[in-house]
Design a protein around this motif. Structure first.
Motif, mmCIF file in Angstrom:
data_model
loop_
_atom_site.group_PDB
_atom_site.id
_atom_site.type_symbol
_atom_site.label_atom_id
_atom_site.label_comp_id
_atom_site.label_asym_id
_atom_site.label_seq_id
_atom_site.Cartn_x
_atom_site.Cartn_y
_atom_site.Cartn_z
ATOM 1 N N GLN A 1 -23.457 2.714 -37.893
ATOM 2 C CA GLN A 1 -23.039 1.727 -36.896
ATOM 3 C C GLN A 1 -24.233 0.915 -36.398
ATOM 4 N N GLN A 2 -25.372 1.574 -36.207
ATOM 5 C CA GLN A 2 -26.575 0.869 -35.762
ATOM 6 C C GLN A 2 -27.046 -0.114 -36.833
ATOM 7 N N ALA A 3 -27.061 0.317 -38.080
ATOM 8 C CA ALA A 3 -27.462 -0.575 -39.174
ATOM 9 C C ALA A 3 -26.507 -1.752 -39.279
ATOM 10 N N ARG A 4 -25.238 -1.491 -39.127
ATOM 11 C CA ARG A 4 -24.227 -2.565 -39.182
ATOM 12 C C ARG A 4 -24.453 -3.585 -38.058
ATOM 13 N N GLN B 1 -27.286 -4.232 -36.562
ATOM 14 C CA GLN B 1 -28.514 -4.971 -36.856
ATOM 15 C C GLN B 1 -28.260 -6.055 -37.903
ATOM 16 N N ILE B 2 -27.464 -5.732 -38.899
ATOM 17 C CA ILE B 2 -27.132 -6.725 -39.928
ATOM 18 C C ILE B 2 -26.333 -7.863 -39.323
ATOM 19 N N GLU B 3 -25.350 -7.540 -38.499
ATOM 20 C CA GLU B 3 -24.545 -8.581 -37.857
ATOM 21 C C GLU B 3 -25.402 -9.472 -36.963
ATOM 22 N N ALA C 1 -28.631 -10.103 -37.324
ATOM 23 C CA ALA C 1 -29.460 -10.933 -38.210
ATOM 24 C C ALA C 1 -28.641 -12.060 -38.816
ATOM 25 N N GLU C 2 -27.409 -11.772 -39.225
ATOM 26 C CA GLU C 2 -26.539 -12.812 -39.776
ATOM 27 C C GLU C 2 -26.250 -13.883 -38.735
ATOM 28 N N THR C 3 -26.010 -13.464 -37.506
ATOM 29 C CA THR C 3 -25.745 -14.419 -36.427
ATOM 30 C C THR C 3 -26.957 -15.305 -36.188
ATOM 31 N N GLU C 4 -28.136 -14.692 -36.126
ATOM 32 C CA GLU C 4 -29.360 -15.456 -35.897
ATOM 33 C C GLU C 4 -29.607 -16.458 -37.031
#
Length: 53
Positions: free
Chosen positions: A17-20, A22-24, A26-29
């Motif tokens: 969940q934490q990795a997910r 972080q990915i979300e 980064a995608e938003t940024e």
């Protein structure tokens, strides 16, 4: 154990969940940076948002 149950267990893991998250984030940024770049390129003749090498 069924594939659905395995997927459910994996996705419930706090580290997953934490990795997910972080990915979300980064995608938003990156999406916001791309949007700003594309808006600038539509309104002015500036250098491209990215270069291909």
């Amino acid at each position: 154990m069924s594939a659905e149950r395995v997927a459910s267990v994996v996705l419930a893991d706090p580290q997953v969940q934490q990795a997910r998250a972080q990915i979300e984030a980064a995608e938003t940024e990156l999406g916001m940076e791309l949007r700003a770049c594309l808006q600038r390129s539509r309104t002015a003749t500036t250098k491209p948002c990215w270069t291909v090498t």
